[in-house]
Write a protein that holds these residues in place. Structure first.
Motif, short mmCIF file in Angstrom:
data_model
loop_
_atom_site.label_atom_id
_atom_site.label_comp_id
_atom_site.label_asym_id
_atom_site.label_seq_id
_atom_site.Cartn_x
_atom_site.Cartn_y
_atom_site.Cartn_z
N GLY A 287 0.83 -1.21 0.00
CA GLY A 287 0.00 0.00 0.00
C GLY A 287 0.86 1.24 0.00
N THR A 288 1.03 1.84 1.17
CA THR A 288 1.88 3.02 1.29
C THR A 288 3.04 2.72 2.22
OG1 THR A 288 1.90 5.39 1.80
CG2 THR A 288 0.60 3.97 3.24
N CYS A 289 4.13 3.46 2.08
CA CYS A 289 5.34 3.20 2.86
C CYS A 289 5.23 3.75 4.28
CB CYS A 289 6.55 3.80 2.17
SG CYS A 289 6.97 2.96 0.62
N THR A 290 5.94 3.11 5.20
CA THR A 290 5.97 3.52 6.60
C THR A 290 7.40 3.87 6.98
OG1 THR A 290 6.34 1.25 7.38
CG2 THR A 290 4.05 1.94 7.07
N VAL A 291 7.61 4.12 8.26
CA VAL A 291 8.95 4.52 8.73
C VAL A 291 9.96 3.39 8.57
CG1 VAL A 291 8.11 6.24 10.35
CG2 VAL A 291 8.27 3.86 11.08
N ASN A 292 9.49 2.17 8.39
CA ASN A 292 10.40 1.03 8.20
C ASN A 292 10.74 0.79 6.73
OD1 ASN A 292 10.43 0.43 11.00
ND2 ASN A 292 8.46 -0.64 10.80
N CYS A 293 10.30 1.67 5.86
CA CYS A 293 10.54 1.51 4.42
C CYS A 293 12.03 1.56 4.12
CB CYS A 293 9.81 2.62 3.66
SG CYS A 293 10.20 2.69 1.90
N LEU A 294 12.48 0.68 3.23
CA LEU A 294 13.88 0.63 2.84
C LEU A 294 14.33 1.96 2.24
CD1 LEU A 294 16.55 -0.91 2.19
CD2 LEU A 294 15.48 -1.60 0.04
N PHE A 296 12.94 5.00 2.70
CA PHE A 296 12.94 6.02 3.75
C PHE A 296 14.23 5.97 4.56
CE2 PHE A 296 8.10 6.79 4.35
CZ PHE A 296 8.12 7.62 3.25
N ASN A 297 14.69 4.76 4.86
CA ASN A 297 15.86 4.60 5.72
C ASN A 297 17.16 4.96 5.02
OD1 ASN A 297 14.38 3.76 7.95
ND2 ASN A 297 14.39 1.62 7.30
N MET A 298 17.11 5.23 3.71
CA MET A 298 18.30 5.69 2.99
C MET A 298 18.45 7.21 3.08
SD MET A 298 18.25 3.40 -0.49
CE MET A 298 18.41 1.62 -0.47
N TYR A 299 17.45 7.89 3.62
CA TYR A 299 17.50 9.35 3.73
C TYR A 299 18.55 9.78 4.75
CZ TYR A 299 13.06 10.35 1.31
OH TYR A 299 12.06 10.51 0.40
N GLU A 300 19.18 10.93 4.49
CA GLU A 300 19.95 11.61 5.53
C GLU A 300 19.01 12.47 6.36
OE1 GLU A 300 23.08 13.91 3.91
OE2 GLU A 300 24.52 12.27 3.92
N VAL A 318 15.70 9.71 -1.57
CA VAL A 318 15.64 8.39 -2.19
C VAL A 318 14.17 8.05 -2.39
CG1 VAL A 318 16.29 5.96 -2.03
CG2 VAL A 318 17.76 7.72 -1.01
N GLU A 319 13.74 8.10 -3.63
CA GLU A 319 12.32 7.90 -3.93
C GLU A 319 12.05 6.45 -4.33
OE1 GLU A 319 9.68 9.74 -7.37
OE2 GLU A 319 9.95 11.17 -5.74
N CYS A 320 10.88 5.96 -3.97
CA CYS A 320 10.50 4.60 -4.36
C CYS A 320 10.48 4.49 -5.89
CB CYS A 320 9.13 4.25 -3.79
SG CYS A 320 9.12 4.10 -1.98
N ASN A 321 10.92 3.33 -6.38
CA ASN A 321 11.02 3.15 -7.83
C ASN A 321 10.17 1.96 -8.28
OD1 ASN A 321 12.45 0.86 -7.10
ND2 ASN A 321 14.45 1.73 -7.62
N ASP A 322 10.39 1.53 -9.51
CA ASP A 322 9.57 0.47 -10.09
C ASP A 322 9.80 -0.88 -9.43
OD1 ASP A 322 8.57 2.34 -11.81
OD2 ASP A 322 9.94 1.85 -13.45
#
Length: 499
Positions: A287-294, A296-300, A318-322
């Motif tokens: 569905g939609t990403c949460t704080v545990n998203c891979l 999201f965790n790449m963000y500074e 770091v944006e979600c991709n295909d």
């Protein structure tokens, strides 16, 4: 063609409220009094005049039009009065053939405030998301912000406070089932609850953004018109970029409109040698990403997007991709899951082609990627130094500033650049401004590297219909020999020179 029409941008009628020209006299300051700007990013190479005298030095951080090239030899000989004469072209007034028209929201096919009856909202709530309403949007709407209204939503704006300084516009949305929503989080939660297909980016709680404003150009003032810069290759039928020239019969130089970046053969080889490849991993969010998203965790920076908008510049996103499993409603898919805001290409007599907004655009809105061919420094020709963006933006993931070719003491470092001269999109025409309303954001989507990434443009503030979209190229004045470019942005605190 002269006399051609576009359903959204050309109107053969007159309204009393005309769009004011920004032409005004700007004080000329001395070269030594200017503050230096960051050396990263780009500089404009103009088509307004010929090449400077002396040996040509390529503008490896060049971009679009927006300045007047002046031979440095002449600039060195010039006295203070002569220097003022060089920039006198900036004081020339010219008409703005556009005006702001308004369309009452009640004129749209579907627009009514529904009475609320107590109930628990669910996917059984009436949404009005029909193909008929979507067709009505494509046919009649001038702004993506009108889309919810065609699907049965109601947007209310009330002015509160006393005195001009204390007035505030408060926005409230009413759902098709009549429920009142007072903030963007409530809107998003409702969309998820009822399973709506409407993207969060078509809602705004910015009270100063007028949904009724649209920029128009009188038909009899257009000398050259083309219905779409993109030649209708974009997937969405309403994603058109019409071209207007009210001062001559010319069109932009020919180039291939592309929907993604390409790479030269040398860049492909350099990336392979460096071990840099496209991202193959993606998040496993449902569905939609949460704080545990891979991703999201790449963000500074933990903030990232805020319900479909980027409210301030960050080092990188770091944006979600295909490869990610999250759905289209994911809040980390802003640049790919959004309704395009309409833009036009407009010719200015002093600075060439520029990009203007057809409607009001809220702060933090994604406008476009800069697409082109990725080339190495050694592939840049001195004769073709326009439409170049160096991939040297500060805040990149890797601390390495270049890609090394070869080994040992004779190792050659190559900086990569986005070349939009032969392959590009609407973003290649965005001009420079010393008071920009657009900022650049590094997006890591296809790749996760500090050497190659996507360059995206977002609005830095609310944009009015008809306003030119421009960003600060950030070039340091005097940094290239034999080149000087007078800035033509006409901002109140213009730095006079771009280079």
């Amino acid at each position: 063609m002269p006399g051609s029409s576009h359903p959204q941008a050309i109107q053969d009628h007159h309204v009393s409220s005309t769009f004011p020209t920004t032409s005004h006299v700007i004080e000329v300051r001395s070269h030594t009094s200017m503050s230096k700007q960051p050396s990263s990013t780009v500089v404009c190479a103009s088509s307004c005049s010929g090449e400077p005298s002396g040996k040509s030095v390529p503008l490896k951080r060049a971009f679009s039009d927006g300045g007047l090239v002046v031979p440095l030899a002449k600039a060195k000989r010039a006295s203070a009065s002569d220097d003022e004469s060089l920039v006198s072209i900036r004081e020339v007034e010219y008409p703005d053939h556009g005006f702001i028209a308004t369309k009452q929201l009640s004129e749209y096919p579907v627009y009514a405030k529904h009475e609320y009856t107590t109930h628990d909202c669910s996917n059984a709530c009436p949404l009005g998301e029909s193909q008929q309403a979507l067709n009505a949007y494509i046919r009649t709407a001038h702004s993506p912000l009108v889309l919810p209204l065609l699907f049965g939503w109601y947007r209310q704006v009330k002015t509160t406070g006393k005195g001009k300084k204390n007035l505030k516009k408060v926005v409230t949305y009413f759902t098709p089932c009549g429920k009142q929503l007072d903030c963007i989080k409530d809107v998003y939660d409702y969309l998820m609850l009822v399973g709506s297909i409407v993207p969060i980016t078509v809602f705004t709680f910015e009270g100063d953004v007028e949904l009724t404003n649209r920029f128009c150009i009188k038909k009899d003032s257009v000398k050259r018109f083309d219905e779409d810069l993109a030649k209708k290759i974009l997937d969405k039928p309403y994603a058109r970029y019409p071209i207007f020239n009210c001062f001559s019969d010319s069109l932009p130089d020919s180039f291939s409109y592309v929907k993604k970046i390409t790479k030269s053969e040398k860049v492909v080889r350099l990336l392979k040698e460096k071990g840099i490849s496209e991202r193959t991993e993606g998040c496993g969010c449902q569905g939609t990403c949460t704080v545990n998203c891979l991703c999201f965790n790449m963000y500074e920076d933990e903030r990232g997007y805020c319900y479909g908008r980027l409210l301030r510049k960050q080092n990188y996103i770091v944006e979600c991709n295909d490869n990610c499993k999250c759905g289209p409603s994911c809040l980390n898919r802003v640049t790919t899951n959004t309704v395009t805001f309409p833009l036009i290409l407009y010719n200015y007599p002093d600075k060439g082609w520029g990009v203007r907004a057809l409607c009001d655009i809220p702060k933090g809105t994604f406008l476009a990627y800069y697409y082109g061919q990725v080339v190495a420094d050694s592939e840049i020709s001195e004769k073709h130094d326009k439409y170049l963006v160096a991939l040297d933006f500060k805040g990149a993931i890797s601390k390495d500033d270049s890609i090394a070719e070869g080994e040992g003491e004779h190792e050659e470092s190559e900086l990569l650049n986005l070349d939009g001269r032969r392959f590009g999109n609407i973003a290649r025409f965005m001009n420079h401004s010393c008071d920009p309303n657009v900022f650049v954001q590094v997006i890591q989507r296809e790749m996760f590297s500090g050497q190659i990434y996507n360059v995206a443009f977002f609005t830095a503030r609310n944009i009015g219909a008809g306003e030119e979209l421009a960003w600060d190229y950030g070039y340091e004045v005097g940094s290239l020999p034999n080149r000087r470019i007078i800035c033509m942005c006409r901002a109140k605190y213009c730095r006079t020179y771009m280079l």
